[in-house]
Scaffold this active site. Sequence first.
Site, PDB file in Angstrom:
ATOM      1  N   ASN A   7      57.532  44.099  10.467  1.00 26.69           N
ATOM      2  CA  ASN A   7      55.325  43.916  11.205  1.00 26.69           C
ATOM      3  C   ASN A   7      55.829  43.298  12.218  1.00 26.69           C
ATOM      4  O   ASN A   7      55.111  42.796  13.020  1.00 26.69           O
ATOM      5  CB  ASN A   7      55.050  42.425   9.835  1.00 26.69           C
ATOM      6  CG  ASN A   7      54.760  43.810   9.069  1.00 26.69           C
ATOM      7  OD1 ASN A   7      53.746  44.485   8.591  1.00 26.69           O
ATOM      8  ND2 ASN A   7      55.311  42.700   8.129  1.00 26.69           N
ATOM      9  N   GLY A  21      64.685  35.237   7.346  1.00 30.73           N
ATOM     10  CA  GLY A  21      66.231  35.943   8.228  1.00 30.73           C
ATOM     11  C   GLY A  21      66.112  37.270   6.893  1.00 30.73           C
ATOM     12  O   GLY A  21      66.752  37.790   7.604  1.00 30.73           O
ATOM     13  N   ILE A  22      65.568  36.782   6.345  1.00 28.80           N
ATOM     14  CA  ILE A  22      65.983  37.910   5.286  1.00 28.80           C
ATOM     15  C   ILE A  22      65.077  38.701   4.834  1.00 28.80           C
ATOM     16  O   ILE A  22      63.538  39.029   4.477  1.00 28.80           O
ATOM     17  CB  ILE A  22      66.486  37.644   3.028  1.00 28.80           C
ATOM     18  CG1 ILE A  22      67.110  35.807   3.207  1.00 28.80           C
ATOM     19  CG2 ILE A  22      66.540  37.799   2.383  1.00 28.80           C
ATOM     20  CD1 ILE A  22      68.283  36.421   4.134  1.00 28.80           C
ATOM     21  N   ASP A  66      60.045  35.455  13.189  1.00 29.64           N
ATOM     22  CA  ASP A  66      59.270  34.468  12.416  1.00 29.64           C
ATOM     23  C   ASP A  66      59.979  32.743  12.857  1.00 29.64           C
ATOM     24  O   ASP A  66      61.621  32.701  11.777  1.00 29.64           O
ATOM     25  CB  ASP A  66      59.509  34.999  11.240  1.00 29.64           C
ATOM     26  CG  ASP A  66      58.765  35.852  11.140  1.00 29.64           C
ATOM     27  OD1 ASP A  66      57.359  35.844  10.873  1.00 29.64           O
ATOM     28  OD2 ASP A  66      59.302  37.122  10.508  1.00 29.64           O
ATOM     29  N   ASP A 112      64.908  35.612  17.667  1.00 30.74           N
ATOM     30  CA  ASP A 112      64.143  35.903  16.116  1.00 30.74           C
ATOM     31  C   ASP A 112      62.536  35.503  16.670  1.00 30.74           C
ATOM     32  O   ASP A 112      62.434  35.056  17.718  1.00 30.74           O
ATOM     33  CB  ASP A 112      65.124  34.591  15.704  1.00 30.74           C
ATOM     34  CG  ASP A 112      64.132  34.953  14.269  1.00 30.74           C
ATOM     35  OD1 ASP A 112      63.770  36.305  13.340  1.00 30.74           O
ATOM     36  OD2 ASP A 112      63.615  33.549  13.386  1.00 30.74           O
ATOM     37  N   SER A 167      62.187  41.437  10.712  1.00 27.50           N
ATOM     38  CA  SER A 167      60.109  41.917   9.479  1.00 27.50           C
ATOM     39  C   SER A 167      60.423  43.536  10.411  1.00 27.50           C
ATOM     40  O   SER A 167      59.860  43.738  11.683  1.00 27.50           O
ATOM     41  CB  SER A 167      59.406  40.843  10.554  1.00 27.50           C
ATOM     42  OG  SER A 167      58.369  41.693   9.972  1.00 27.50           O
ATOM     43  N   ARG A 213      62.834  41.983   3.630  1.00 32.88           N
ATOM     44  CA  ARG A 213      61.648  41.846   1.869  1.00 32.88           C
ATOM     45  C   ARG A 213      62.175  42.220   0.792  1.00 32.88           C
ATOM     46  O   ARG A 213      61.969  41.446   0.232  1.00 32.88           O
ATOM     47  CB  ARG A 213      60.721  42.587   2.260  1.00 32.88           C
ATOM     48  CG  ARG A 213      59.466  42.627   2.153  1.00 32.88           C
ATOM     49  CD  ARG A 213      58.459  43.682   2.028  1.00 32.88           C
ATOM     50  NE  ARG A 213      57.997  43.390   3.248  1.00 32.88           N
ATOM     51  CZ  ARG A 213      57.360  44.977   3.599  1.00 32.88           C
ATOM     52  NH1 ARG A 213      56.906  46.335   2.913  1.00 32.88           N
ATOM     53  NH2 ARG A 213      57.399  44.867   5.192  1.00 32.88           N
ATOM     54  N   ASP A 257      65.454  30.310  13.282  1.00 31.20           N
ATOM     55  CA  ASP A 257      65.357  28.997  12.549  1.00 31.20           C
ATOM     56  C   ASP A 257      65.800  29.049  11.296  1.00 31.20           C
ATOM     57  O   ASP A 257      65.320  28.339  10.619  1.00 31.20           O
ATOM     58  CB  ASP A 257      63.462  28.622  13.197  1.00 31.20           C
ATOM     59  CG  ASP A 257      63.267  30.304  12.130  1.00 31.20           C
ATOM     60  OD1 ASP A 257      62.854  30.705  11.674  1.00 31.20           O
ATOM     61  OD2 ASP A 257      62.461  29.755  11.144  1.00 31.20           O
TER      62      ASP A 257
HETATM   63  C1  BG6 Z   1      61.999  38.153   8.493  1.00 31.27           C
HETATM   64  C2  BG6 Z   1      61.354  36.430   8.326  1.00 31.27           C
HETATM   65  O1  BG6 Z   1      61.928  37.224   9.878  1.00 31.27           O
HETATM   66  O2  BG6 Z   1      61.488  38.990   8.302  1.00 31.27           O
HETATM   67  C3  BG6 Z   1      61.567  36.531   6.651  1.00 31.27           C
HETATM   68  O3  BG6 Z   1      62.366  35.396   8.136  1.00 31.27           O
HETATM   69  C4  BG6 Z   1      61.260  38.541   5.700  1.00 31.27           C
HETATM   70  O4  BG6 Z   1      61.349  36.001   5.777  1.00 31.27           O
HETATM   71  C5  BG6 Z   1      61.209  39.570   7.106  1.00 31.27           C
HETATM   72  O5  BG6 Z   1      61.357  38.361   4.336  1.00 31.27           O
HETATM   73  C6  BG6 Z   1      60.744  40.933   6.345  1.00 31.27           C
HETATM   74  O6  BG6 Z   1      59.899  41.158   7.323  1.00 31.27           O
HETATM   75  P1  BG6 Z   1      58.507  41.762   6.275  1.00 31.27           P
HETATM   76  O7  BG6 Z   1      57.457  41.386   7.707  1.00 31.27           O
HETATM   77  O8  BG6 Z   1      59.051  43.044   6.511  1.00 31.27           O
HETATM   78  O9  BG6 Z   1      58.475  41.830   4.886  1.00 31.27           O
HETATM   79 MG    MG Z   2      62.965  33.070  11.662  1.00 30.05          MG
END
Ligand code: BG6
Ligand code: MG
Length: 219
Positions: free
Chosen positions: A119, A45-46, A10, A8, A117, A48, A171
């Site tokens: 990002n 892990g959820i 984040d 993972d 994510s 956006r 995590d």
């Molecule tokens: C996960 C995070 O890795 O990515 C979440 O644990 C987050 O908290 C999710 O909402 C989506 O991320 P992003 O950067 O696409 O908004």
């Molecule tokens: Mg995480």
Amino acid sequence: KPQAIVFDLDGVITDTAHLHFLAWREVAAELGIVIDEVFNDRLKGISRGESLLRILRHGGKEGVFTQAEREQIAARKNALYVDSLRSLTPEAVLPGIKELLTTLRTEQIKTGLASVSLNAPAILQALQMTSLFDFCANAALIRRSKPDPEIFLAACNGLHVNPRACIGIEDAQAGIEAINASGMRSVGIGSTLTGADLLLPTTEFLTWPRLSAFWQLDK
Ligand code: BG6
Ligand code: MG
């Protein structure tokens, strides 16, 4: 030894979990909703969009906003979050992670990333870690958030490995559940997780000798 280790991002590679929290807290406050770190654990892990729905539900504002308004709110959160990423440098990699990934290279164990994510690629770039991963699952192609195993299975698929021959590292509670559902063996980072096959308090304990011993013990 395992065929691959899937990480993972984040909260495992770097502490962006906290930056997600700060951005959501600000956006939630603008909507008159208070969130704390305990609640934030349920957002890890959820995706956006799903995170926003959970926050609105938490604040009793479910159904108050249209889909278009929700998209605007999510975009505002992302703008704040992306802004906070500007300070991200290779020093932000959590203790032990770079050493582990480098050792996995010499051990010829494949490495994958399973982050929902959008990002994630930019974050790996900022941390100068892109080249240490053999395959990163594309979050844009994932339809179901963790705890669904979809993203871990996509990572194993991209690495051409059998999930049963792999370890996943998380995590988040939803992440541990996703790993377990995929058939991989789960390693949890943190003290509040349940159901992990191996639980370590911090990434400092995440070493190849430790993972290798775990793999052999569990067989
Ligand atoms: C996960 C995070 O890795 O990515 C979440 O644990 C987050 O908290 C999710 O909402 C989506 O991320 P992003 O950067 O696409 O908004
Ligand atoms: Mg995480």
